[in-house]
Design a protein around this motif. Structure first.
Motif, PDB file in Angstrom:
ATOM      1  N   ASP A 184       0.841  -1.201   0.000  1.00  0.00           N
ATOM      2  CA  ASP A 184       0.000   0.000   0.000  1.00  0.00           C
ATOM      3  C   ASP A 184       0.876   1.252   0.000  1.00  0.00           C
ATOM      4  OD1 ASP A 184      -2.962   1.133   0.761  1.00  0.00           O
ATOM      5  OD2 ASP A 184      -1.374   2.282   1.755  1.00  0.00           O
ATOM      6  N   ARG A 185       1.931   1.219   0.817  1.00  0.00           N
ATOM      7  CA  ARG A 185       2.820   2.380   0.916  1.00  0.00           C
ATOM      8  C   ARG A 185       3.486   2.698  -0.426  1.00  0.00           C
ATOM      9  NH1 ARG A 185       6.186   5.139   4.617  1.00  0.00           N
ATOM     10  NH2 ARG A 185       8.198   5.634   3.701  1.00  0.00           N
ATOM     11  N   VAL A 186       3.958   1.657  -1.100  1.00  0.00           N
ATOM     12  CA  VAL A 186       4.624   1.850  -2.397  1.00  0.00           C
ATOM     13  C   VAL A 186       3.654   2.476  -3.402  1.00  0.00           C
ATOM     14  CG1 VAL A 186       5.603   0.625  -4.368  1.00  0.00           C
ATOM     15  CG2 VAL A 186       6.323   0.026  -2.058  1.00  0.00           C
ATOM     16  N   ALA A 187       2.422   1.953  -3.419  1.00  0.00           N
ATOM     17  CA  ALA A 187       1.425   2.488  -4.347  1.00  0.00           C
ATOM     18  C   ALA A 187       1.076   3.932  -3.992  1.00  0.00           C
ATOM     19  CB  ALA A 187       0.164   1.612  -4.324  1.00  0.00           C
ATOM     20  N   PHE A 188       0.974   4.200  -2.703  1.00  0.00           N
ATOM     21  CA  PHE A 188       0.632   5.555  -2.254  1.00  0.00           C
ATOM     22  C   PHE A 188       1.729   6.549  -2.639  1.00  0.00           C
ATOM     23  CE2 PHE A 188       0.759   8.933   0.945  1.00  0.00           C
ATOM     24  CZ  PHE A 188      -0.525   9.440   0.825  1.00  0.00           C
ATOM     25  N   ILE A 189       2.979   6.157  -2.424  1.00  0.00           N
ATOM     26  CA  ILE A 189       4.105   7.039  -2.777  1.00  0.00           C
ATOM     27  C   ILE A 189       4.104   7.309  -4.275  1.00  0.00           C
ATOM     28  CG2 ILE A 189       6.627   7.115  -2.982  1.00  0.00           C
ATOM     29  CD1 ILE A 189       6.717   5.687  -0.233  1.00  0.00           C
ATOM     30  N   ASP A 190       3.872   6.275  -5.062  1.00  0.00           N
ATOM     31  CA  ASP A 190       3.825   6.431  -6.519  1.00  0.00           C
ATOM     32  C   ASP A 190       2.739   7.435  -6.907  1.00  0.00           C
ATOM     33  OD1 ASP A 190       4.440   5.543  -9.291  1.00  0.00           O
ATOM     34  OD2 ASP A 190       2.378   4.842  -9.221  1.00  0.00           O
ATOM     35  N   LYS A 191       1.579   7.294  -6.296  1.00  0.00           N
ATOM     36  CA  LYS A 191       0.459   8.214  -6.579  1.00  0.00           C
ATOM     37  C   LYS A 191       0.820   9.654  -6.222  1.00  0.00           C
ATOM     38  CE  LYS A 191      -3.002   8.533  -3.505  1.00  0.00           C
ATOM     39  NZ  LYS A 191      -3.233   9.956  -3.169  1.00  0.00           N
ATOM     40  N   GLU A 192       1.436   9.836  -5.056  1.00  0.00           N
ATOM     41  CA  GLU A 192       1.771  11.191  -4.607  1.00  0.00           C
ATOM     42  C   GLU A 192       2.823  11.829  -5.505  1.00  0.00           C
ATOM     43  OE1 GLU A 192       0.290  13.014  -1.940  1.00  0.00           O
ATOM     44  OE2 GLU A 192      -1.142  11.432  -2.359  1.00  0.00           O
ATOM     45  N   ARG A 219       3.241  11.218  -8.694  1.00  0.00           N
ATOM     46  CA  ARG A 219       2.545  11.617  -9.921  1.00  0.00           C
ATOM     47  C   ARG A 219       1.848  12.959  -9.722  1.00  0.00           C
ATOM     48  NH1 ARG A 219       1.867   7.031 -13.343  1.00  0.00           N
ATOM     49  NH2 ARG A 219       2.395   5.149 -12.259  1.00  0.00           N
ATOM     50  N   LYS A 220       1.272  13.119  -8.533  1.00  0.00           N
ATOM     51  CA  LYS A 220       0.549  14.350  -8.234  1.00  0.00           C
ATOM     52  C   LYS A 220       1.504  15.556  -8.290  1.00  0.00           C
ATOM     53  CE  LYS A 220      -2.296  14.063  -4.706  1.00  0.00           C
ATOM     54  NZ  LYS A 220      -2.747  14.178  -3.296  1.00  0.00           N
ATOM     55  N   VAL A 221       2.681  15.390  -7.682  1.00  0.00           N
ATOM     56  CA  VAL A 221       3.664  16.484  -7.659  1.00  0.00           C
ATOM     57  C   VAL A 221       4.113  16.829  -9.082  1.00  0.00           C
ATOM     58  CG1 VAL A 221       5.991  17.108  -6.948  1.00  0.00           C
ATOM     59  CG2 VAL A 221       4.452  15.981  -5.335  1.00  0.00           C
ATOM     60  N   LYS A 222       4.357  15.791  -9.890  1.00  0.00           N
ATOM     61  CA  LYS A 222       4.806  16.030 -11.265  1.00  0.00           C
ATOM     62  C   LYS A 222       3.744  16.790 -12.060  1.00  0.00           C
ATOM     63  CE  LYS A 222       8.108  12.286 -11.675  1.00  0.00           C
ATOM     64  NZ  LYS A 222       8.406  10.945 -12.203  1.00  0.00           N
ATOM     65  N   GLY A 223       2.482  16.510 -11.748  1.00  0.00           N
ATOM     66  CA  GLY A 223       1.384  17.173 -12.442  1.00  0.00           C
ATOM     67  C   GLY A 223       1.333  18.667 -12.166  1.00  0.00           C
ATOM     68  N   ARG A 224       1.970  19.086 -11.082  1.00  0.00           N
ATOM     69  CA  ARG A 224       1.924  20.515 -10.731  1.00  0.00           C
ATOM     70  C   ARG A 224       2.874  21.355 -11.582  1.00  0.00           C
ATOM     71  NH1 ARG A 224       2.104  19.043  -4.485  1.00  0.00           N
ATOM     72  NH2 ARG A 224      -0.011  18.236  -4.304  1.00  0.00           N
ATOM     73  N   TRP A 225       3.816  20.682 -12.275  1.00  0.00           N
ATOM     74  CA  TRP A 225       4.763  21.414 -13.129  1.00  0.00           C
ATOM     75  C   TRP A 225       3.996  22.195 -14.195  1.00  0.00           C
ATOM     76  CZ3 TRP A 225       6.428  20.821 -18.372  1.00  0.00           C
ATOM     77  CH2 TRP A 225       7.610  21.486 -18.687  1.00  0.00           C
ATOM     78  N   GLU A 226       2.962  21.559 -14.743  1.00  0.00           N
ATOM     79  CA  GLU A 226       2.147  22.209 -15.771  1.00  0.00           C
ATOM     80  C   GLU A 226       1.540  23.512 -15.237  1.00  0.00           C
ATOM     81  OE1 GLU A 226      -0.734  19.631 -17.805  1.00  0.00           O
ATOM     82  OE2 GLU A 226      -2.101  21.321 -17.810  1.00  0.00           O
ATOM     83  N   LYS A 227       1.147  23.480 -13.983  1.00  0.00           N
ATOM     84  CA  LYS A 227       0.540  24.683 -13.389  1.00  0.00           C
ATOM     85  C   LYS A 227       1.561  25.808 -13.264  1.00  0.00           C
ATOM     86  CE  LYS A 227      -3.522  23.261 -10.922  1.00  0.00           C
ATOM     87  NZ  LYS A 227      -4.274  23.377  -9.674  1.00  0.00           N
ATOM     88  N   LYS A 228       2.798  25.424 -12.965  1.00  0.00           N
ATOM     89  CA  LYS A 228       3.843  26.451 -12.848  1.00  0.00           C
ATOM     90  C   LYS A 228       4.039  27.156 -14.193  1.00  0.00           C
ATOM     91  CE  LYS A 228       6.538  24.111  -9.266  1.00  0.00           C
ATOM     92  NZ  LYS A 228       7.819  23.402  -9.019  1.00  0.00           N
ATOM     93  N   ILE A 229       4.009  26.372 -15.277  1.00  0.00           N
ATOM     94  CA  ILE A 229       4.153  26.953 -16.619  1.00  0.00           C
ATOM     95  C   ILE A 229       2.993  27.922 -16.878  1.00  0.00           C
ATOM     96  CG2 ILE A 229       4.276  26.462 -19.095  1.00  0.00           C
ATOM     97  CD1 ILE A 229       6.660  25.327 -17.612  1.00  0.00           C
ATOM     98  N   LEU A 230       1.807  27.457 -16.542  1.00  0.00           N
ATOM     99  CA  LEU A 230       0.615  28.284 -16.783  1.00  0.00           C
ATOM    100  C   LEU A 230       0.701  29.597 -16.002  1.00  0.00           C
ATOM    101  CD1 LEU A 230      -2.131  28.398 -18.190  1.00  0.00           C
ATOM    102  CD2 LEU A 230      -3.129  27.248 -16.210  1.00  0.00           C
ATOM    103  N   GLU A 231       1.156  29.513 -14.761  1.00  0.00           N
ATOM    104  CA  GLU A 231       1.289  30.724 -13.941  1.00  0.00           C
ATOM    105  C   GLU A 231       2.280  31.704 -14.575  1.00  0.00           C
ATOM    106  OE1 GLU A 231       0.362  28.290  -9.835  1.00  0.00           O
ATOM    107  OE2 GLU A 231       2.358  29.159 -10.148  1.00  0.00           O
ATOM    108  N   SER A 232       3.384  31.157 -15.085  1.00  0.00           N
ATOM    109  CA  SER A 232       4.392  32.024 -15.712  1.00  0.00           C
ATOM    110  C   SER A 232       3.858  32.646 -16.996  1.00  0.00           C
ATOM    111  CB  SER A 232       5.655  31.219 -16.028  1.00  0.00           C
ATOM    112  OG  SER A 232       6.480  31.155 -14.908  1.00  0.00           O
ATOM    113  N   LEU A 233       3.091  31.876 -17.755  1.00  0.00           N
ATOM    114  CA  LEU A 233       2.507  32.408 -18.996  1.00  0.00           C
ATOM    115  C   LEU A 233       1.634  33.613 -18.676  1.00  0.00           C
ATOM    116  CD1 LEU A 233       1.517  29.069 -20.790  1.00  0.00           C
ATOM    117  CD2 LEU A 233       3.110  30.773 -21.673  1.00  0.00           C
ATOM    118  N   ASN A 234       0.857  33.496 -17.608  1.00  0.00           N
ATOM    119  CA  ASN A 234      -0.031  34.603 -17.247  1.00  0.00           C
ATOM    120  C   ASN A 234       0.733  35.773 -16.637  1.00  0.00           C
ATOM    121  OD1 ASN A 234      -2.559  33.702 -18.125  1.00  0.00           O
ATOM    122  ND2 ASN A 234      -2.666  32.259 -16.433  1.00  0.00           N
TER     123      ASN A 234
END
Length: 262
Positions: free
Chosen positions: A115-123, A125-140
Motif C-alpha cells: 500500500d505504501r509503495v502504491a501511495f508514494i507512486d500516486k503522490e 505523480r501528483k507532484v509532477k502534475g503541478r509542473w504544468e501549473k507552474k508553466i501556466l502561472e508564468s505564462l499569465n
DNA sequence: TCTCCCTGGAGGTATTTCTC
DNA sequence: GAGAAATACCTCCAGGGAGA
C-alpha cells in the motif's frame, strides 16, 4: 490467469529458491500477523472491505489490479482505490473478483508495504502534475494575454489545450505543455504534440501554437526539435523544474509567439 | 545477440462537462 | 452548487521489428 498459470508457478518456485540462496545469511524466522485468505470466503472478504474500505488498495495492489481493470472487467466506474465509496453490492462483486488472485496468505507488514509503495507512486505523480501549473502561472505573469486550460473542437471532436487564449471562442494562441521523463517516450509525446498542433491549426489557421517541453537529456534537445519541426508549430522551448528555467523558457516562447508583456 | 526505434497497454492525475 | 462521469494527458513498462 489460465494462460500463464504454469509459467507463473514455475517462476514463483524459482524466485523463492533463489531468494533463499541469495540471502541465506540474512534469513531469520519472525512471528508476524498473517491474513489467511484461504480460510475465508469471498463473502468474508467483502464484509472486511465494507467495514474497513481503507484496506481495498493494498488488496488490489497485491493482485496488481487497479481501478482501470475494475472498470473494464466489472463495469464499476470512477473507483477511488485509496478512498473507496462503494455500495455493498459493488464490494461483493469486487471481493469475488479479486479472491482468486490473492495468495493463500499474506503478512500484514507485506500488505502495508505494498500500500505504501502504491501511495508514494500516486503522490509523486501528483507532484509532477503541478509542473504544468507552474508553466501556466508564468505564462499569465509574463504574457500580454490571459491563458488557461481549455477545450476546442477540431473536425467534430473535442480536444484540450494545456494553455490557451482566449478562454473561449477562437483560439489565438495555444500552448502544449509536456513532460518527457524517459527517452523511450519521445516518440509518443512528439506524436501527440504534432497531432495537437495539426488540430489547432486546422480549426484556427491564424493561431499561434507553441510547446513547452520538460526533457532532462539536454544533449538530445535537438532530437526533440527535429521531431517537432512542422509548419504548425511556431515555437519550442525547454524548461526544467527550477523557477528560473521555467520563467526563461516561458519568456522566450511568449516572445517567439509575439505575445510577451511589454 | 544486442541495441535502437517504435507501438501500445496499464498505472495514475487533473480538468471539464453533465446530472441532479 | 456538488458530486459523478467523461475526457485528456503523463509516466512506466513490455514486446516486436530492423539493423549492426
Amino acid at each position: 490467469m489460465g494462460w500463464v498459470q504454469g509459467d507463473a508457478d514455475s517462476r514463483q518456485e524459482a524466485i523463492e529458491d533463489v531468494l533463499r540462496n541469495a540471502f541465506s545469511n540474512f534469513i531469520e524466522k519472525r512471528e508476524v500477523d498473517v491474513i489467511v485468505f484461504s480460510s475465508m470466503t469471498a463473502f468474508d472478504l467483502a464484509n472486511a472491505i465494507v467495514n474497513h474500505p481503507l484496506i481495498l488498495k493494498s488488496l488490489l495492489a497485491a493482485c496488481n489490479i487497479a481501478a482501470r481493470a475494475v472498470e473494464r472487467d466489472l463495469s464499476i466506474k470512477n473507483l477511488d482505490t485509496y478512498n473507496p465509496r462503494l455500495s455493498e453490492d459493488q464490494i461483493k462483486v469486487i471481493a469475488g473478483y479479486i479472491k482468486p488472485f490473492l495468495p493463500s496468505y499474506l503478512e500484514i507488514p507485506t500488505l502495508s508495504r505494498i500500500d505504501r509503495v502504491a501511495f508514494i507512486d500516486k503522490e509523486i505523480r501528483k507532484v509532477k502534475g503541478r509542473w504544468e501549473k507552474k508553466i501556466l502561472e508564468s505564462l499569465n505573469r509574463f504574457g500580454m494575454l490571459q491563458f488557461r486550460k481549455r477545450m476546442f473542437v477540431a473536425e467534430g471532436e473535442q480536444f484540450e489545450l494545456d494553455a490557451a487564449s482566449p478562454e473561449s471562442g477562437g483560439v489565438k494562441v495555444g500552448i502544449d505543455i509536456k513532460r518527457i521523463e524517459a527517452r523511450r517516450d519521445i516518440h509518443k509525446r512528439c506524436d501527440e504534440i504534432v497531432n495537437k498542433a495539426d488540430k489547432v491549426k486546422s480549426s484556427f489557421p491564424g493561431s499561434k501554437f507553441g510547446v513547452v517541453v520538460y526533457y532532462p537529456f539536454i544533449e538530445e534537445h535537438i532530437n526533440i526539435q527535429n521531431r517537432l519541426r512542422s509548419d504548425n508549430i511556431d515555437g519550442i522551448v525547454f524548461a526544467s523544474e527550477t523557477k528560473e528555467s521555467i520563467e526563461h523558457a516561458v519568456r522566450l516562447l511568449l516572445s517567439t509567439l509575439g505575445v510577451s508583456k511589454k
